[in-house]
Design an enzyme around this catalytic site. Structure first.
Site, mmCIF file in Angstrom:
data_model
loop_
_atom_site.group_PDB
_atom_site.id
_atom_site.type_symbol
_atom_site.label_atom_id
_atom_site.label_comp_id
_atom_site.label_asym_id
_atom_site.label_seq_id
_atom_site.Cartn_x
_atom_site.Cartn_y
_atom_site.Cartn_z
ATOM 1 N N ARG A 189 0.827 -1.214 0.000
ATOM 2 C CA ARG A 189 0.000 0.000 0.000
ATOM 3 C C ARG A 189 0.854 1.253 0.000
ATOM 4 N NH1 ARG A 189 -4.974 -2.162 3.908
ATOM 5 N NH2 ARG A 189 -6.154 -3.069 2.184
ATOM 6 N N TYR A 194 -6.022 -0.635 -6.995
ATOM 7 C CA TYR A 194 -5.461 -1.878 -6.457
ATOM 8 C C TYR A 194 -4.798 -1.670 -5.093
ATOM 9 C CZ TYR A 194 -0.935 -0.924 -9.015
ATOM 10 O OH TYR A 194 0.223 -0.421 -9.530
ATOM 11 N N GLU A 195 -4.564 -2.807 -4.424
ATOM 12 C CA GLU A 195 -4.087 -2.847 -3.035
ATOM 13 C C GLU A 195 -5.055 -2.147 -2.083
ATOM 14 O OE1 GLU A 195 -1.942 -4.885 -2.482
ATOM 15 O OE2 GLU A 195 -1.120 -5.107 -4.491
ATOM 16 N N GLY A 196 -6.339 -2.260 -2.371
ATOM 17 C CA GLY A 196 -7.361 -1.623 -1.558
ATOM 18 C C GLY A 196 -7.708 -0.280 -2.142
#
Length: 563
Positions: free
Chosen positions: A294, A421-423
């Site tokens: 993140r 992406y990645e949350g």
């Protein structure tokens, strides 16, 4: 215009704004001397500028492809990746016991930014490998560490993260991939995963998949999920890639951008896997990798914004319309605001990395809390600021920005995924006002206290700027205390604008520090007078609550009824 790594500005921020010298004074990072930091940044900047950047366009125009089930990377990617691997850049922050350099994450993130500016599609490969290294260092058995870490650290092998399934995106607990215990102590993994970045590779000798799956006795939701190492090629007794595992790439996604990065649909068909961590506790291990990723994605946003801004500024200096358009007030406004935001976002990301380093070096819970609090802000604001800068760069180009031959559109297409992406950034914001408020707002108020104290100290040198930052931080504190008292749905409704407001105030804080420590007072003034004031509108939206959103009829949202 070719990309040129901004080594001087990154060095200034590390040394004068976010406190890397404090990290270097700790025992664990004592080797990160000023001379070492300078040498690392200079050489990484050279490689990014001279070796990585030239392959960026080929990755966009000649995407990765599957041929008879085998992946073929974009032209020049293998050679560029080899330069990263052979230079030791993948293992910059990794454990020296397994071949890493053991340098601070703050320095690693600075290097990653330059590589991601040069070619985001390629940089995704080492970024995910670094996240896997982090997960194995914390959760892997001694046997797994000994086998995988030296090869991942050297870049001989690469790593991936396998969470998402067609029916289970952000709701990871809904996954259906299953694991079964085998008599030899390994596991058999069966299921399908989607959106797997660099799920196959011809630039490394093996691809190592970290896969979330559920054992037969695993409970429902995320608490019953386990994590497994599932290599493409099963290592033999000497640790060399051996027979093929029972997994395959079903297809590659056709994407808006990052064409050179193969985004794979993966099928695991009774593939052999090795447990990472404990059974049913896989999410804890995977979160180690995700948190690293993140911050890395926030840095990617900054990176693409930087590269796009460089090209836009060069174009504006050369383009003549009643004189060079860089002298036109509105063009100058666009460029100045973008530069101010990129400086702020870069500072936030590197401050987060410094907090991670200090937490590791001192084992101080306050540093760990700060790192956790800054992570969603760094990820969301870094990617939002980068996307705005890339979009603005197209506008600066005018009609030529819409023509693919200029290459500027690639930056917007490439950076757009970073806020997803990645949350997604919405999930980052909900994490900020949810989990990160579980301490009663202690981490948030500690950071705001520091901003207020620094603003008071700056009143002697920069009274007008310091007063604006102080007032903004005090207003943000009031809203923070208000949100803490609300229930989660009310907080979530205003989470995104709240995160934006916090980032704008934090960015203004770093600009003010820079202005009082030899940095640009003019750039600080641009941010504090033109970017910071938007925090007030953000906070108004953050306090608006949920009632009006819930009152909207779905048919109205669909456009099927009169307003």
């Amino acid at each position: 215009m070719p990309y040129t790594a901004p080594v001087e500005q990154i060095t200034f921020i590390l040394n004068e704004v976010v406190g890397l010298p404090d990290v270097s004074r700790t025992e664990i990072f004592a080797e990160a001397t000023a001379e070492t930091v300078s040498a690392v940044l200079t050489e990484a900047g050279r490689i990014a500028t001279d070796i990585i950047a030239p392959v960026n366009r080929s990755g966009d125009l000649t995407p990765a492809r599957l041929e008879n089930g085998a992946l073929r990377s974009s032209p020049g990617f293998a050679e560029a990746f080899r330069a990263l691997a052979e230079g030791g850049w993948i293992g910059l922050a990794a454990n020296p016991e397994y071949g890493g350099m053991g340098l601070p994450q703050a320095l690693n993130m600075a290097v990653n930014e330059m590589v991601a500016s040069a070619c985001l599609a390629l940089q995704l490969n080492p970024m995910l490998t670094q996240g896997q290294i982090e997960a194995l260092e914390h959760h892997g058995s001694d046997e797994l560490k000994a086998l995988y870490l030296p090869r991942l650290t050297s870049g001989e092998w690469s790593g991936t993260m396998n969470l998402t399934e067609p029916q289970a995106g952000s709701d990871v607990g809904a996954l259906t991939t299953r694991a079964e215990r085998a008599d030899d102590g390994t596991y058999r993994i069966t299921g399908q995963k989607i959106f797997i970045t660099w799920g196959d590779s011809d630039v490394t000798r093996n691809v190592c998949h970290l896969v979330l799956a559920r054992l037969p006795d695993g409970g429902k939701g995320t608490k019953g999920i386990s994590l497994f190492m599932v290599p493409k090629l099963i290592p033999d007794q000497d640790g060399n890639p051996g027979i093929a595992n029972d997994l395959r790439v079903v297809s590659l996604e056709h994407k808006l951008g990052i064409h050179g990065s193969p985004t794979c649909v993966m099928s695991f068909e009774g593939a052999r896997g090795w447990l990472v961590g404990e059974e049913h506790k896989g999410m804890a291990a995977m979160f180690t990798m995700m948190n690293c990723a993140r911050l890395g994605v926030g840095v990617q946003g900054v990176a693409q914004g930087e590269a796009a801004l460089q090209q836009a500024t060069s174009y504006a200096a050369d383009r003549v319309q009643f004189g060079p358009i860089i002298r036109h007030p509105d063009v100058r406004r666009m460029l100045a605001i973008s530069r101010a935001e990129i400086f702020a976002a870069r500072s936030i990301c590197l401050a987060c990395a410094v907090a991670i380093d200090m937490a590791r070096a001192t084992e101080d819970k306050d540093w760990a809390a700060r790192a956790a609090f800054l992570t969603p802000i760094a990820k969301a604001y870094g990617t939002d600021a980068g996307t705005r800068a890339a979009d603005t760069a197209i506008q600066v180009h005018g009609g030529m920005g819409y023509i693919e031959e200029t290459g500027i559109a690639q930056y917007l297409r490439d950076v757009r995924i970073t806020s997803i992406y990645e949350g997604t950034n919405g999930i980052q914001a909900m994490d900020l006002v949810g989990r990160k408020f579980a301490d009663g707002g202690a981490a948030a108020t500690a950071l705001l206290d520091e901003i207020l104290d620094e603003a008071k100290a700056a009143q002697t040198d920069q009274p007008d700027l310091a007063n604006q930052v102080w007032q903004a931080a005090e207003t943000l504190r009031e809203t923070t205390l208000d949100l803490i008292e609300r229930d989660l749905p009310e907080r979530f409704a205003g989470a995104v604008p709240y995160l934006s407001a916090f980032a704008r105030v934090l960015g203004a804080h770093y600009h003010l520090l820079a202005a009082t420590r030899g940095g640009s007072v003019t750039l600080a003034r641009v941010h504090i007078t033109r970017v910071l004031p938007q925090f007030a509108a953000d906070l108004a939206a953050a306090r608006a609550g949920l009632e009006d959103l819930e009152a909207l009829d779905d048919a109205l949202l669909l456009g099927q009824m009169a307003v």
